[in-house]
Write a protein that holds these residues in place. Structure first.
Motif, PDB file in Angstrom:
ATOM      1  N   GLU A  61       0.848  -1.201   0.000  1.00 53.69           N
ATOM      2  CA  GLU A  61       0.000   0.000   0.000  1.00 53.69           C
ATOM      3  C   GLU A  61       0.878   1.243   0.000  1.00 53.69           C
ATOM      4  N   ARG A  62       1.904   1.175  -0.847  1.00 57.35           N
ATOM      5  CA  ARG A  62       2.872   2.269  -0.915  1.00 57.35           C
ATOM      6  C   ARG A  62       2.417   3.256  -1.981  1.00 57.35           C
ATOM      7  N   PRO A  63       2.435   4.562  -1.674  1.00 60.99           N
ATOM      8  CA  PRO A  63       2.032   5.528  -2.700  1.00 60.99           C
ATOM      9  C   PRO A  63       3.047   5.545  -3.846  1.00 60.99           C
ATOM     10  N   PHE A  65       4.281   7.840  -5.461  1.00 64.13           N
ATOM     11  CA  PHE A  65       5.270   8.935  -5.523  1.00 64.13           C
ATOM     12  C   PHE A  65       6.569   8.537  -4.812  1.00 64.13           C
ATOM     13  N   ASP A  66       6.576   7.366  -4.173  1.00 59.26           N
ATOM     14  CA  ASP A  66       7.749   6.940  -3.404  1.00 59.26           C
ATOM     15  C   ASP A  66       8.574   5.938  -4.211  1.00 59.26           C
ATOM     16  N   PRO A  67       9.724   6.377  -4.744  1.00 58.43           N
ATOM     17  CA  PRO A  67      10.493   5.511  -5.649  1.00 58.43           C
ATOM     18  C   PRO A  67      11.185   4.352  -4.927  1.00 58.43           C
ATOM     19  N   LEU A  68      11.535   3.317  -5.691  1.00 60.33           N
ATOM     20  CA  LEU A  68      12.127   2.099  -5.133  1.00 60.33           C
ATOM     21  C   LEU A  68      13.631   2.045  -5.375  1.00 60.33           C
ATOM     22  N   ILE A  69      14.310   1.282  -4.543  1.00 60.66           N
ATOM     23  CA  ILE A  69      15.739   1.036  -4.753  1.00 60.66           C
ATOM     24  C   ILE A  69      15.903  -0.183  -5.653  1.00 60.66           C
ATOM     25  N   VAL A  70      16.832  -0.082  -6.601  1.00 63.91           N
ATOM     26  CA  VAL A  70      17.109  -1.173  -7.534  1.00 63.91           C
ATOM     27  C   VAL A  70      18.400  -1.874  -7.105  1.00 63.91           C
ATOM     28  N   PRO A 123      14.082  11.440 -13.052  1.00 64.17           N
ATOM     29  CA  PRO A 123      15.085  11.112 -14.066  1.00 64.17           C
ATOM     30  C   PRO A 123      16.256  10.314 -13.484  1.00 64.17           C
ATOM     31  N   THR A 124      16.194  10.033 -12.182  1.00 64.18           N
ATOM     32  CA  THR A 124      17.289   9.322 -11.520  1.00 64.18           C
ATOM     33  C   THR A 124      16.800   7.983 -10.974  1.00 64.18           C
ATOM     34  N   VAL A 125      17.781   7.103 -10.707  1.00 68.16           N
ATOM     35  CA  VAL A 125      17.445   5.803 -10.119  1.00 68.16           C
ATOM     36  C   VAL A 125      18.355   5.564  -8.910  1.00 68.16           C
ATOM     37  N   ALA A 126      17.792   4.917  -7.889  1.00 63.86           N
ATOM     38  CA  ALA A 126      18.554   4.588  -6.673  1.00 63.86           C
ATOM     39  C   ALA A 126      19.071   3.161  -6.819  1.00 63.86           C
ATOM     40  N   VAL A 127      20.389   2.963  -6.696  1.00 59.23           N
ATOM     41  CA  VAL A 127      20.993   1.665  -6.993  1.00 59.23           C
ATOM     42  C   VAL A 127      21.874   1.172  -5.855  1.00 59.23           C
ATOM     43  N   ALA A 148      13.427  -3.654  -4.568  1.00 58.40           N
ATOM     44  CA  ALA A 148      13.107  -4.282  -3.280  1.00 58.40           C
ATOM     45  C   ALA A 148      13.072  -3.264  -2.144  1.00 58.40           C
ATOM     46  N   PRO A 149      11.918  -2.659  -1.904  1.00 61.91           N
ATOM     47  CA  PRO A 149      11.781  -1.818  -0.709  1.00 61.91           C
ATOM     48  C   PRO A 149      11.545  -2.716   0.502  1.00 61.91           C
ATOM     49  N   SER A 150      11.541  -2.125   1.669  1.00 61.33           N
ATOM     50  CA  SER A 150      11.334  -2.922   2.879  1.00 61.33           C
ATOM     51  C   SER A 150       9.975  -3.641   2.816  1.00 61.33           C
ATOM     52  N   THR A 189      22.079   3.369   3.708  1.00 57.56           N
ATOM     53  CA  THR A 189      22.396   4.796   3.555  1.00 57.56           C
ATOM     54  C   THR A 189      22.138   5.173   2.096  1.00 57.56           C
ATOM     55  N   ILE A 190      21.512   6.334   1.863  1.00 54.73           N
ATOM     56  CA  ILE A 190      21.308   6.802   0.479  1.00 54.73           C
ATOM     57  C   ILE A 190      22.134   8.073   0.262  1.00 54.73           C
ATOM     58  N   ILE A 191      22.908   8.084  -0.825  1.00 54.61           N
ATOM     59  CA  ILE A 191      23.717   9.283  -1.130  1.00 54.61           C
ATOM     60  C   ILE A 191      23.510   9.726  -2.576  1.00 54.61           C
ATOM     61  N   LEU A 205      21.284  11.506   1.832  1.00 52.36           N
ATOM     62  CA  LEU A 205      19.840  11.782   1.766  1.00 52.36           C
ATOM     63  C   LEU A 205      19.084  10.992   2.824  1.00 52.36           C
ATOM     64  N   ARG A 206      19.625   9.840   3.188  1.00 51.04           N
ATOM     65  CA  ARG A 206      19.052   9.055   4.289  1.00 51.04           C
ATOM     66  C   ARG A 206      20.227   8.438   5.041  1.00 51.04           C
ATOM     67  N   PRO A 207      20.386   8.749   6.341  1.00 52.89           N
ATOM     68  CA  PRO A 207      21.493   8.128   7.083  1.00 52.89           C
ATOM     69  C   PRO A 207      21.236   6.644   7.286  1.00 52.89           C
ATOM     70  N   THR A 233      12.262  17.301  -2.469  1.00 51.78           N
ATOM     71  CA  THR A 233      11.903  16.076  -3.163  1.00 51.78           C
ATOM     72  C   THR A 233      13.176  15.280  -3.436  1.00 51.78           C
ATOM     73  N   GLU A 234      14.241  15.613  -2.722  1.00 50.73           N
ATOM     74  CA  GLU A 234      15.540  14.975  -2.957  1.00 50.73           C
ATOM     75  C   GLU A 234      15.459  13.467  -2.757  1.00 50.73           C
ATOM     76  N   ALA A 235      14.822  13.030  -1.689  1.00 49.50           N
ATOM     77  CA  ALA A 235      14.602  11.604  -1.426  1.00 49.50           C
ATOM     78  C   ALA A 235      13.124  11.502  -1.062  1.00 49.50           C
ATOM     79  N   PRO A 236      12.285  11.453  -2.086  1.00 53.67           N
ATOM     80  CA  PRO A 236      10.868  11.737  -1.943  1.00 53.67           C
ATOM     81  C   PRO A 236      10.110  10.930  -0.897  1.00 53.67           C
ATOM     82  N   GLY A 237      10.482   9.658  -0.694  1.00 48.60           N
ATOM     83  CA  GLY A 237       9.701   8.859   0.252  1.00 48.60           C
ATOM     84  C   GLY A 237      10.046   9.130   1.698  1.00 48.60           C
ATOM     85  N   GLN A 238      11.072   9.941   1.937  1.00 47.94           N
ATOM     86  CA  GLN A 238      11.533  10.162   3.310  1.00 47.94           C
ATOM     87  C   GLN A 238      10.597  11.127   4.017  1.00 47.94           C
ATOM     88  N   LEU A 239       9.393  10.673   4.276  1.00 47.79           N
ATOM     89  CA  LEU A 239       8.386  11.543   4.864  1.00 47.79           C
ATOM     90  C   LEU A 239       8.719  11.826   6.320  1.00 47.79           C
TER      91      LEU A 239
HETATM   92  P1  AMP Z   1      13.291   1.791   0.569  1.00 44.84           P
HETATM   93  O1  AMP Z   1      11.871   2.060   0.961  1.00 44.84           O
HETATM   94  O2  AMP Z   1      14.194   1.400   1.690  1.00 44.84           O
HETATM   95  O3  AMP Z   1      13.413   0.938  -0.633  1.00 44.84           O
HETATM   96  O4  AMP Z   1      13.921   3.177   0.124  1.00 44.84           O
HETATM   97  C1  AMP Z   1      13.413   3.868  -0.917  1.00 44.84           C
HETATM   98  C2  AMP Z   1      13.785   5.293  -0.726  1.00 44.84           C
HETATM   99  O5  AMP Z   1      14.895   5.609  -1.554  1.00 44.84           O
HETATM  100  C3  AMP Z   1      12.694   6.232  -1.172  1.00 44.84           C
HETATM  101  O6  AMP Z   1      11.761   6.408  -0.144  1.00 44.84           O
HETATM  102  C4  AMP Z   1      13.457   7.495  -1.510  1.00 44.84           C
HETATM  103  O7  AMP Z   1      13.635   8.279  -0.357  1.00 44.84           O
HETATM  104  C5  AMP Z   1      14.815   6.966  -1.946  1.00 44.84           C
HETATM  105  N1  AMP Z   1      14.933   7.010  -3.402  1.00 44.84           N
HETATM  106  C6  AMP Z   1      14.638   6.035  -4.273  1.00 44.84           C
HETATM  107  N2  AMP Z   1      14.844   6.448  -5.541  1.00 44.84           N
HETATM  108  C7  AMP Z   1      15.282   7.711  -5.459  1.00 44.84           C
HETATM  109  C8  AMP Z   1      15.658   8.687  -6.425  1.00 44.84           C
HETATM  110  N3  AMP Z   1      15.651   8.440  -7.728  1.00 44.84           N
HETATM  111  N4  AMP Z   1      16.048   9.891  -5.974  1.00 44.84           N
HETATM  112  C9  AMP Z   1      16.087  10.140  -4.647  1.00 44.84           C
HETATM  113  N5  AMP Z   1      15.732   9.272  -3.701  1.00 44.84           N
HETATM  114  C10 AMP Z   1      15.327   8.075  -4.093  1.00 44.84           C
END
Ligand code: AMP
Ligand code: MG
Length: 345
Positions: A61-63, A65-70, A123-127, A148-150, A189-191, A205-207, A233-239
């Motif tokens: 039930e994730r919105p 607007f919250d991107p995933l890590i690849v 336009p970016t991807v988290a890897v 694979a998000p949590s 950690t996200i950088i 962006l996330r410690p 909106t740097e790390a959008p899901g970090q509410l």
């Molecule tokens: P997780 O829920 O642990 O998979 O982490 C996902 C989080 O990574 C998101 O909530 C965002 O904060 C961050 N994230 C994923 N993709 C991006 C992106 N392209 N740019 C910035 N932050 C991102």
């Protein structure tokens, strides 16, 4: 749907063939599977299959607007999903040589092949590349990047065990692989990396488990302040509100701020235990759980952090009180999670 749990025989080195082959089979069929990583349990899907990725959002039930890590099978697969800007190539190489596989996620310009659903249209991807032996086998066997998000419902406590995944997602996903407690216990950690001379800038962006201290060898480290992260909106899901138990959690930065209500039942998440000024003497707690009962301090606390939060949440008390942790090293990541989990005054 019935959720099946496979518990490989050789925990903590689960390499049973069935866990791996069944995971790969489901991922190839466009299904989701809960897999252990070294951070927390992840809900995995083929990152290049938008219909499979949609199932992650649905189960959590994730919105959208919250991107995933690849997660890549190997470091060398980075070019499958990202374009590395030439001006950060050298520093990126050093950072990935040092931290991959491991709990470090890097934001990079995305390739078109990555579905917009994965990146929430960014336009970016988290890897990253996971160091968990079972996850690696699945990713390498699949030979494709895995989103694979949590493996928890959106906004709730991250799962560090298969039982926690089950409590969150039972009946919503076909398979959970149980490989015991996760090694770090906190999300990666996200950088992001920006070019600079003489040093690149590395913005956290996330410690997480890879700390500012670890990263400063590779560039000028910037940590976004809380208010900036909340607005950006740097790390959008970090509410601002995230990782929250159902029981109200309060974080008093100083013991004198806590004025117990005699009518309420409180449980304590203790870090300093019996130490002078420790929160343990502030009231008659229904339950006290120690983040670091051994001598492991912050890393031990990190491993136990979400497990304890979940256990305290299940007690049925009126409030959970969190004692602040030392805010250095991985303590920064736990204080970040606590501030998001806490009731806002
Ligand atoms: P997780 O829920 O642990 O998979 O982490 C996902 C989080 O990574 C998101 O909530 C965002 O904060 C961050 N994230 C994923 N993709 C991006 C992106 N392209 N740019 C910035 N932050 C991102
Ligand atoms: Mg999460």
């Amino acid at each position: 749907m019935e959720t099946r749990v496979i518990t490989p025989e050789f925990v903590p080195h689960p390499d049973t063939k069935e866990a791996v082959s069944e995971s790969i089979r489901l991922l190839q069929a466009g299904e989701v599977v809960a897999l252990p990583t070294e951070t927390v349990y992840g809900l995995a899907a083929d990152a290049l299959n938008p219909a499979a990725v949609a199932k992650i959002f649905e189960a959590k039930e994730r919105p959208t607007f919250d991107p995933l890590i690849v997660h890549l099978p190997h470091k060398k697969d980075l070019a499958m999903v990202a374009d590395v800007p030439p001006d950060i190539n050298a520093v990126l190489q050093k950072i990935t040589d040092r931290f991959w596989p491991g709990p470090l996620t890097i934001i990079l310009p995305k390739k078109d092949i990555v579905p917009d659903l994965v990146t929430a249209g960014l336009p970016t991807v988290a890897v990253r590349v996971s160091a968990n032996s079972l996850f690696k086998k699945v990713a390498q066997g699949l030979g494709r990047p895995i989103a694979a998000p949590s493996a928890n419902r959106f906004g709730s406590i991250s799962p560090t065990s298969a039982a926690a995944v089950q409590a969150e997602l039972d009946g919503r996903i076909p398979l959970i692989i149980d490989a015991g407690a996760t090694m770090h216990g906190l999300e990666s950690t996200i950088i992001k990396i920006e070019p600079g001379s003489p040093k690149a800038t590395i913005t956290i962006l996330r410690p997480g488990p890879v700390t500012a201290e670890d990263l400063k060898l590779y560039g000028k480290v910037k940590t976004l302040t809380r208010s900036v992260v909340d607005e950006a909106t740097e790390a959008p899901g970090q509410l601002a509100s995230h990782y929250a138990p159902k029981t109200p959690l309060r974080l008093f930065e100083s013991p004198s701020d806590f004025i117990p209500d005699p009518a309420k039942r409180y449980a304590l998440m203790s870090y300093r235990g019996e130490a002078k000024d420790g929160y343990i003497n502030l009231t008659d707690w229904v339950e006290v759980m120690m983040l670091s009962p051994g001598k492991g301090k912050l890393p031990e606390a990190a491993v136990r952090f979400f497990y304890i939060l979940r256990a305290l949440d299940n007690l049925g008390v009126d409030e959970i009180i969190a004692e602040p942790l030392a805010e250095h090293g991985v303590g920064v990541a736990m204080m970040d999670r606590l501030r998001r989990a806490a009731v806002k005054f």
